[in-house]
Motif scaffolding. Structure first.
Motif, PDB file in Angstrom:
ATOM      1  N   TYR A  44     110.422  -4.581   5.544  1.00 63.82           N
ATOM      2  CA  TYR A  44     111.432  -3.755   6.205  1.00 63.82           C
ATOM      3  C   TYR A  44     110.805  -2.435   6.641  1.00 63.82           C
ATOM      4  CZ  TYR A  44     115.227  -6.705   4.397  1.00 63.82           C
ATOM      5  OH  TYR A  44     116.069  -7.740   4.120  1.00 63.82           O
ATOM      6  N   ILE A  96     107.557 -10.293   5.787  1.00 61.11           N
ATOM      7  CA  ILE A  96     107.512  -9.210   6.771  1.00 61.11           C
ATOM      8  C   ILE A  96     108.339  -8.077   6.165  1.00 61.11           C
ATOM      9  CG2 ILE A  96     106.933 -10.477   8.853  1.00 61.11           C
ATOM     10  CD1 ILE A  96     109.974 -10.647   9.428  1.00 61.11           C
ATOM     11  N   HIS A 130     105.257 -13.758  -6.717  1.00 60.04           N
ATOM     12  CA  HIS A 130     104.533 -12.986  -7.738  1.00 60.04           C
ATOM     13  C   HIS A 130     105.462 -11.983  -8.421  1.00 60.04           C
ATOM     14  CE1 HIS A 130     104.497  -9.371  -5.345  1.00 60.04           C
ATOM     15  NE2 HIS A 130     103.953 -10.014  -4.325  1.00 60.04           N
ATOM     16  N   GLY A 153     107.334 -11.680  -3.146  1.00 59.53           N
ATOM     17  CA  GLY A 153     107.646 -11.132  -4.464  1.00 59.53           C
ATOM     18  C   GLY A 153     108.830 -11.893  -5.044  1.00 59.53           C
ATOM     19  N   THR A 192     101.158  -7.627  -2.189  1.00 59.24           N
ATOM     20  CA  THR A 192     101.415  -8.974  -1.666  1.00 59.24           C
ATOM     21  C   THR A 192     100.411  -9.302  -0.564  1.00 59.24           C
ATOM     22  OG1 THR A 192     103.732  -8.398  -1.975  1.00 59.24           O
ATOM     23  CG2 THR A 192     103.264 -10.511  -0.912  1.00 59.24           C
ATOM     24  N   HIS A 206     104.506   0.907   0.344  1.00 57.52           N
ATOM     25  CA  HIS A 206     104.020   1.389  -0.953  1.00 57.52           C
ATOM     26  C   HIS A 206     103.162   0.312  -1.618  1.00 57.52           C
ATOM     27  CE1 HIS A 206     106.853  -0.901  -3.419  1.00 57.52           C
ATOM     28  NE2 HIS A 206     107.892  -0.363  -2.775  1.00 57.52           N
ATOM     29  N   TRP A 218     106.384  -8.128 -10.436  1.00 63.00           N
ATOM     30  CA  TRP A 218     106.828  -6.822  -9.991  1.00 63.00           C
ATOM     31  C   TRP A 218     106.004  -5.722 -10.621  1.00 63.00           C
ATOM     32  CZ3 TRP A 218     109.257  -7.154  -5.862  1.00 63.00           C
ATOM     33  CH2 TRP A 218     110.063  -6.128  -5.386  1.00 63.00           C
ATOM     34  N   TRP A 219     105.564  -4.755  -9.833  1.00 63.57           N
ATOM     35  CA  TRP A 219     104.827  -3.608 -10.385  1.00 63.57           C
ATOM     36  C   TRP A 219     105.793  -2.486 -10.749  1.00 63.57           C
ATOM     37  CZ3 TRP A 219      99.799  -3.052 -11.693  1.00 63.57           C
ATOM     38  CH2 TRP A 219      98.923  -4.029 -11.249  1.00 63.57           C
ATOM     39  N   ASP A 253     111.623 -11.042  -5.936  1.00 58.68           N
ATOM     40  CA  ASP A 253     112.941 -10.601  -5.475  1.00 58.68           C
ATOM     41  C   ASP A 253     113.485 -11.459  -4.335  1.00 58.68           C
ATOM     42  OD1 ASP A 253     110.742  -9.556  -4.013  1.00 58.68           O
ATOM     43  OD2 ASP A 253     111.999  -8.042  -3.070  1.00 58.68           O
ATOM     44  N   ILE A 254     112.607 -12.114  -3.594  1.00 64.08           N
ATOM     45  CA  ILE A 254     113.090 -12.801  -2.391  1.00 64.08           C
ATOM     46  C   ILE A 254     112.795 -14.300  -2.421  1.00 64.08           C
ATOM     47  CG2 ILE A 254     113.119 -10.736  -0.944  1.00 64.08           C
ATOM     48  CD1 ILE A 254     110.421 -11.487   0.187  1.00 64.08           C
ATOM     49  N   GLY A 257     103.613  -1.956  -3.738  1.00 59.36           N
ATOM     50  CA  GLY A 257     104.141  -3.330  -3.819  1.00 59.36           C
ATOM     51  C   GLY A 257     103.840  -4.114  -2.552  1.00 59.36           C
ATOM     52  N   HIS A 258     104.027  -3.485  -1.401  1.00 60.87           N
ATOM     53  CA  HIS A 258     103.728  -4.164  -0.135  1.00 60.87           C
ATOM     54  C   HIS A 258     102.223  -4.430  -0.030  1.00 60.87           C
ATOM     55  CE1 HIS A 258     107.268  -1.431   0.836  1.00 60.87           C
ATOM     56  NE2 HIS A 258     107.781  -2.645   0.798  1.00 60.87           N
ATOM     57  N   TYR A 308     107.944 -16.825  10.619  1.00 61.46           N
ATOM     58  CA  TYR A 308     106.815 -17.669  10.216  1.00 61.46           C
ATOM     59  C   TYR A 308     106.537 -18.784  11.238  1.00 61.46           C
ATOM     60  CZ  TYR A 308     107.787 -15.480   5.644  1.00 61.46           C
ATOM     61  OH  TYR A 308     108.005 -14.592   4.627  1.00 61.46           O
ATOM     62  N   ASP A 355     109.821  -6.525   9.507  1.00 58.10           N
ATOM     63  CA  ASP A 355     111.198  -7.024   9.622  1.00 58.10           C
ATOM     64  C   ASP A 355     112.023  -5.837  10.106  1.00 58.10           C
ATOM     65  OD1 ASP A 355     113.645  -8.222   9.220  1.00 58.10           O
ATOM     66  OD2 ASP A 355     113.335  -8.643   7.075  1.00 58.10           O
TER      67      ASP A 355
HETATM   68  O1  ME8 Z   1     112.332  -8.076   1.362  1.00 56.03           O
HETATM   69  N1  ME8 Z   1     106.016  -4.928  -6.969  1.00 56.03           N
HETATM   70  O2  ME8 Z   1     111.129  -6.675   2.742  1.00 56.03           O
HETATM   71  P1  ME8 Z   1     110.698  -5.489   1.748  1.00 56.03           P
HETATM   72  C1  ME8 Z   1     105.498  -5.987  -6.331  1.00 56.03           C
HETATM   73  N2  ME8 Z   1     112.080  -7.817   4.845  1.00 56.03           N
HETATM   74  N3  ME8 Z   1     105.778  -6.305  -5.059  1.00 56.03           N
HETATM   75  C2  ME8 Z   1     106.624  -5.515  -4.390  1.00 56.03           C
HETATM   76  C3  ME8 Z   1     107.221  -4.376  -4.993  1.00 56.03           C
HETATM   77  C4  ME8 Z   1     106.874  -4.093  -6.352  1.00 56.03           C
HETATM   78  N4  ME8 Z   1     107.365  -3.039  -7.012  1.00 56.03           N
HETATM   79  N5  ME8 Z   1     108.019  -3.805  -4.075  1.00 56.03           N
HETATM   80  C5  ME8 Z   1     107.923  -4.541  -2.938  1.00 56.03           C
HETATM   81  C6  ME8 Z   1     111.930  -7.735   2.454  1.00 56.03           C
HETATM   82  N6  ME8 Z   1     107.088  -5.573  -3.119  1.00 56.03           N
HETATM   83  C7  ME8 Z   1     112.222  -8.577   3.669  1.00 56.03           C
HETATM   84  C8  ME8 Z   1     111.303  -9.785   3.652  1.00 56.03           C
HETATM   85  S1  ME8 Z   1     110.382 -12.060   4.708  1.00 56.03           S
HETATM   86  C9  ME8 Z   1     110.927 -13.179   5.813  1.00 56.03           C
HETATM   87  C10 ME8 Z   1     111.509 -10.740   4.780  1.00 56.03           C
HETATM   88  C11 ME8 Z   1     106.701  -6.579  -2.109  1.00 56.03           C
HETATM   89  O3  ME8 Z   1     110.115  -4.434   2.615  1.00 56.03           O
HETATM   90  C12 ME8 Z   1     107.087  -7.990  -2.538  1.00 56.03           C
HETATM   91  O4  ME8 Z   1     106.304  -8.907  -1.829  1.00 56.03           O
HETATM   92  O5  ME8 Z   1     111.801  -5.137   0.838  1.00 56.03           O
HETATM   93  C13 ME8 Z   1     108.504  -8.094  -2.039  1.00 56.03           C
HETATM   94  O6  ME8 Z   1     108.932  -9.432  -1.931  1.00 56.03           O
HETATM   95  C14 ME8 Z   1     108.385  -7.418  -0.703  1.00 56.03           C
HETATM   96  O7  ME8 Z   1     107.443  -6.344  -0.914  1.00 56.03           O
HETATM   97  C15 ME8 Z   1     109.724  -6.893  -0.197  1.00 56.03           C
HETATM   98  O8  ME8 Z   1     109.494  -6.131   0.941  1.00 56.03           O
END
Ligand code: ME8
Length: 518
Positions: A16, A14, A294, A265, A28, A22, A296-297, A267-268, A24-25, A239, A53
């Motif tokens: 933020y 979910i 996955h 992604g 996924t 963008h 990172w772009w 990062d998490i 990246g979101h 979830y 979130d």
């Molecule tokens: O982390 N390349 O939210 P978030 C690929 N709220 N994927 C990317 C990306 C990039 N450059 N940038 C973002 C959070 N993503 C939390 C998550 S879940 C219970 C809570 C994607 O808005 C990727 O899936 O920062 C990454 O994990 C997610 O956006 C992070 O979104």
């Protein structure tokens, strides 16, 4: 197991709502959408969840910086993520917001369950916190940054925090987590992420602060509303909320929990593969079956960031290149799991080479020949030979291969298999040269064109999850009824194109991208 009982619950992170979505979101969620569409076409009962979130300091600060009330601010930004889902044609079954009452109830219930089992205690947190990551960091994870500041591994600044806090006894979960990873080898993918998580857990875990007292924007801790829950505990709980928790006897929960896949992604991954299963086991709830992290772009070689001003807006991308072209590019260009670089040149090359020149041209040339030479009707198939039948039959194997690849989240390999048949069909056109057969052997011409049309029908059925609109247009041009587009029917004996069926005039599917002067 009968096909009716096969279920699959897939989730995106979910996002933020501190800022607009963008690329990246979009990426996924796209991967989840393709998976959800593929499995639905393959007879699964799928539940596909995405959402936003909305609590925590990061969002609270973004609302304050915009001079807005956090609720109104989150309403507005969350709507942009909903709009993105429509723009990108995601087939999500639900969209959850962590500010919804169903979610507050679920969080508090989970908290009580963990606490009742003796895994939460009151203490005081004194340590480092990054608002950007919404994460606590140990001293030895940090590195020196500019102006004597300390920097998190992600590059985010950290601040020193001291406040009363509830703790989750994560330090006691090391062995149980390692056993869980061992018993569930598919729980974390790809392999590199799995190794990373296992070594993190082997290095020892510290108890985790799970409440904050220095701000208000969050879910109140039951019976102690001076505390709000740590935003990651709140967020991860989405979830199970969406699966109906705490109604664990509900049909929804019984059908879909544990989730088949949390797509995230890289990062998490720690939050999903370490904290989340520990929270759930502590509450007596089954952990999810799999977490795929996955890559990172970057944008033209650079990290994507607002401060660099190089955020790729999915809306602009779709306007410029077309929705199916963008969907195809993102999943075909980079092996899923690896990092990838977005570039205009690569986007245009992929779209023009694979879609306009190969797939699109195949459809256009075959349908045009049928239109001109077969009175715009599905050609006769009486003269099909073994080679023709084998040519059509190869798509049965491709369906099986694509199924395996999609189940393993190898989307690029699934598309590779599809592209191989497109290439083979284009070669078949050239080799068989149906245009020369018109006078010499019209029955053979009809057989060749039938073989190709039938192959195109199957290719379009298979490309539906990736490129839903273009695939639907191809199937429409072949007058394939909507009721015969799922895999079991489409690959069954009754669905083959019926000779003599009238076909509409063909229309190009994938235009070539031509640079226009600015
Ligand atoms: O982390 N390349 O939210 P978030 C690929 N709220 N994927 C990317 C990306 C990039 N450059 N940038 C973002 C959070 N993503 C939390 C998550 S879940 C219970 C809570 C994607 O808005 C990727 O899936 O920062 C990454 O994990 C997610 O956006 C992070 O979104």
């Amino acid at each position: 197991m009968s096909s009716a009982t096969r279920t699959y619950y897939v989730t995106t992170p979910i996002y933020y709502v501190n800022d607009s979505p963008h690329i990246g979101h979009a990426y996924t969620s796209l991967a989840c959408d393709v998976l959800a569409r593929f499995l639905r076409l393959d007879g699964y009962k799928v539940h596909f969840l995405t959402g936003t979130d909305e609590h925590g300091q990061k969002v609270e600060k973004a609302a304050a910086a915009a001079g807005r009330d956090p609720k109104l601010f989150t309403d507005e930004v969350s709507q942009r993520f909903r709009d993105l889902a429509v723009l990108m044609d995601y087939s999500n079954d639900d969209f959850i917001r962590t500010t919804e009452p169903r979610h507050i109830t679920s969080c508090q219930h989970l908290w009580n369950a963990i606490k009742a089992n003796g895994h939460i205690y009151l203490g005081k947190y004194a340590g480092w916190y990054s608002v950007r990551d919404e994460a606590f960091y140990a001293e030895d994870e940090l590195r020196p940054g500019p102006n004597n500041q300390k920097i998190a591994p992600s590059g985010a600044p950290v601040e020193w925090v001291e406040e009363p806090s509830y703790f989750f006894d994560l330090s006691k979960w090391q062995d149980r987590l390692l056993k869980f990873y061992d018993e569930n080898p598919d729980f974390i993918a790809p392999e590199s992420r799995r190794n990373e998580v296992v070594s993190f857990v082997k290095n020892g875990l510290q108890d985790l602060s799970v409440s904050r007292t220095s701000f208000k924007w969050g879910v109140p801790v039951p019976n102690d509303p001076a505390h709000i829950m740590y935003v990651w505990l709140d967020a991860l709980t989405n979830y199970i909320t969406a699966a109906g928790y705490p109604e664990t006897d509900s049909p929804m929960y019984r059908t879909f929990w544990p989730a088949a896949l949390h797509m995230v992604g890289k990062d998490i991954v720690r939050f999903h593969a370490v904290y989340w299963p520990a929270f759930l086991m502590a509450a007596g709830v089954a952990p999810p079956r799999r977490v795929f992290a996955h890559g990172w772009w970057t944008n033209e070689g650079q990290k994507i960031s607002k401060s660099l001003g190089n955020v790729i807006d999915p809306i602009q991308l779709v306007e410029k290149y077309g929705l199916d072209q963008v969907r195809y590019f993102l999943l075909r260009e980079v092996p899923f799991g690896n990092d990838g670089d977005f570039s205009h040149t690569a986007m245009v090359r992929r779209s023009n080479a694979d879609l306009a020149n190969d797939y699109g041209n195949l459809v256009q040339r075959v349908l045009s020949m049928i239109n001109r030479n077969c009175a715009a009707k599905v050609p006769a198939n009486g003269a099909l030979n073994d080679k023709d039948r084998a040519f059509i039959g190869q798509t049965d194997v491709v369906l099986r291969d694509m199924r395996t690849h999609v189940q393993r989240q190898e989307f690029h390999l699934a598309l590779d298999r599809h592209a191989e048949v497109v290439a083979a069909a284009n070669r078949y056109v050239d080799e068989q040269a149906p245009w020369t057969l018109k006078k010499t052997d019209p029955a053979r011409m009809e057989a060749v064109l039938y073989t190709l049309a039938e192959t195109i029908r199957r290719l379009a059925v298979l490309s539906q999850p990736f490129m839903p609109r273009a695939s639907a247009r191809i199937l429409d041009q072949l007058t394939v009824p909507a009721s015969t587009r799922d895999f079991a029917i489409a690959f069954g004996p009754a669905a083959a194109l019926s000779p003599g069926t009238e076909l509409p005039a063909p229309n190009p599917i994938f235009p070539r991208y031509v640079e226009t002067a600015a």
